[in-house]
Design a protein around this motif. Structure first.
Motif, PDB file in Angstrom:
ATOM      1  N   HIS A  77       0.765  -1.137   0.147  1.00  0.00           N
ATOM      2  CA  HIS A  77      -0.047   0.066   0.037  1.00  0.00           C
ATOM      3  C   HIS A  77       0.837   1.318   0.037  1.00  0.00           C
ATOM      4  CE1 HIS A  77      -3.662  -2.398   0.855  1.00  0.00           C
ATOM      5  NE2 HIS A  77      -4.394  -1.365   0.760  1.00  0.00           N
ATOM      6  N   THR A  78       1.961   1.032   0.712  1.00  0.00           N
ATOM      7  CA  THR A  78       2.873   2.342   0.667  1.00  0.00           C
ATOM      8  C   THR A  78       3.583   2.637  -0.597  1.00  0.00           C
ATOM      9  OG1 THR A  78       3.449   1.930   3.218  1.00  0.00           O
ATOM     10  CG2 THR A  78       4.861   3.260   1.928  1.00  0.00           C
ATOM     11  N   GLU A  81       0.749   4.118  -2.913  1.00  0.00           N
ATOM     12  CA  GLU A  81       0.150   5.494  -2.525  1.00  0.00           C
ATOM     13  C   GLU A  81       1.375   6.375  -3.145  1.00  0.00           C
ATOM     14  OE1 GLU A  81      -0.996   7.889   1.096  1.00  0.00           O
ATOM     15  OE2 GLU A  81      -0.594   6.041   1.336  1.00  0.00           O
ATOM     16  N   LYS A  85       1.079   9.243  -5.981  1.00  0.00           N
ATOM     17  CA  LYS A  85       1.164  10.654  -5.583  1.00  0.00           C
ATOM     18  C   LYS A  85       2.604  11.460  -6.349  1.00  0.00           C
ATOM     19  CE  LYS A  85      -0.449  10.733  -0.810  1.00  0.00           C
ATOM     20  NZ  LYS A  85      -0.515  10.667   0.403  1.00  0.00           N
ATOM     21  N   LEU A 117      -6.884   9.219  -1.915  1.00  0.00           N
ATOM     22  CA  LEU A 117      -5.727   8.111  -1.786  1.00  0.00           C
ATOM     23  C   LEU A 117      -5.684   8.012  -0.398  1.00  0.00           C
ATOM     24  CD1 LEU A 117      -2.881   8.845  -3.966  1.00  0.00           C
ATOM     25  CD2 LEU A 117      -4.554   6.853  -4.272  1.00  0.00           C
ATOM     26  N   GLU A 118      -6.086   6.952   0.440  1.00  0.00           N
ATOM     27  CA  GLU A 118      -6.173   6.918   1.807  1.00  0.00           C
ATOM     28  C   GLU A 118      -6.739   8.018   2.443  1.00  0.00           C
ATOM     29  OE1 GLU A 118      -4.770   4.108   3.876  1.00  0.00           O
ATOM     30  OE2 GLU A 118      -4.667   3.114   1.910  1.00  0.00           O
ATOM     31  N   ASP A 133      -8.861   3.217  -0.016  1.00  0.00           N
ATOM     32  CA  ASP A 133      -7.410   3.069  -0.793  1.00  0.00           C
ATOM     33  C   ASP A 133      -7.459   4.109  -1.816  1.00  0.00           C
ATOM     34  OD1 ASP A 133      -6.719   1.021   0.846  1.00  0.00           O
ATOM     35  OD2 ASP A 133      -6.855  -0.609  -0.727  1.00  0.00           O
ATOM     36  N   CYS A 134      -8.590   4.096  -2.685  1.00  0.00           N
ATOM     37  CA  CYS A 134      -8.297   5.077  -3.787  1.00  0.00           C
ATOM     38  C   CYS A 134      -9.553   5.363  -4.633  1.00  0.00           C
ATOM     39  CB  CYS A 134      -7.109   4.412  -5.026  1.00  0.00           C
ATOM     40  SG  CYS A 134      -7.185   5.448  -6.322  1.00  0.00           S
TER      41      CYS A 134
END
Length: 229
Positions: A77-78, A81, A85, A117-118, A133-134
């Motif tokens: 996920h990191t 994301e 971005k 996002l998040e 999440d998105c």
């Protein structure tokens, strides 16, 4: 590749855990309400399955598998994301997570015009909240997009709760912004080297199931509280 972001004013919500259940502090006029996390609602539906699985494999092995899956998913996920971005990616992630991100990158590149996002969402009407999440266009259609990791692809009938959760986010997003998404997308990166995308246009099917999930959760909590008094 540079991803475009769409300005969208969404709330920042505090969270707390009560009796093992996550709640979000949600504004309603001058008051704050605790709304249950949608993940707690969907997890409740599957609790008997996971309890049976733990009995089958043993508590120690189950805990180890759960920790590995959590670390794998968090790192994935990191990476996703930060990539969306348009940021530099961290290097201190698990090798398996880096591999999962790499094999899913082709599908992730189908995302653009990102609204969230998040981000925290909630619905006073449904009485639930959560962190999506998105929310973005996927292949040109606005979608709720949920990123998942797994050992191998899951049969579609095994991921009903993923679509129910995504449908809940669609309802929350519409209630907060008036914007309707076109579809629900589950992007699953698997350790066997596959990346599978499950898409669903019939949101109403899962909104009906969402109502059932919420009702069962509330009934269980009322029954539990009744036994305490």
């Amino acid at each position: 590749m540079q991803f475009n972001h769409v300005e969208c004013d969404l709330p920042s919500l505090d969270r707390e855990t009560i009796d093992g259940v996550r709640y979000y502090k949600v504004p309603d006029g001058d008051e704050l309400h605790n709304l249950v996390s949608i993940t707690s609602v969907t997890s409740h539906r599957n609790k008997e399955f996971f309890a049976e699985w733990r009995r089958k494999v043993g508590a120690e092995k189950a805990d180890k598998i759960t920790r590995q899956a959590t670390s794998r998913g968090t790192d994935m996920h990191t990476l996703t994301e930060m990539y969306l971005k348009n940021l530099d990616l961290p290097s201190d992630v698990l090798p398996i997570s880096e591999m999962l991100f790499r094999i899913s990158k082709k599908e992730i590149n189908n995302i653009d015009n990102i609204y969230a996002l998040e981000k925290s969402l909630y619905s006073l009407h449904l009485g639930v909240a959560g962190t999506v999440d998105c929310i973005a266009e996927y292949n040109g259609e606005l979608a709720i997009i949920d990123f998942k990791t797994s050992k191998k692809p899951k049969p579609r009938e095994w991921i009903e709760h993923y679509f129910v959760q995504a449908a809940a986010y669609a309802c929350m997003f519409y209630e907060l912004t008036g914007i309707a998404v076109k579809k629900l997308v589950i992007l699953m990166a698997c350790e066997n080297g596959e990346c599978v995308v499950y898409e669903e246009y019939d949101k109403s099917k899962y909104i009906k199931l969402l109502a059932q999930y919420i009702r069962e959760f509330v009934e269980h909590k009322l029954e539990a509280y009744g036994k305490r008094t």
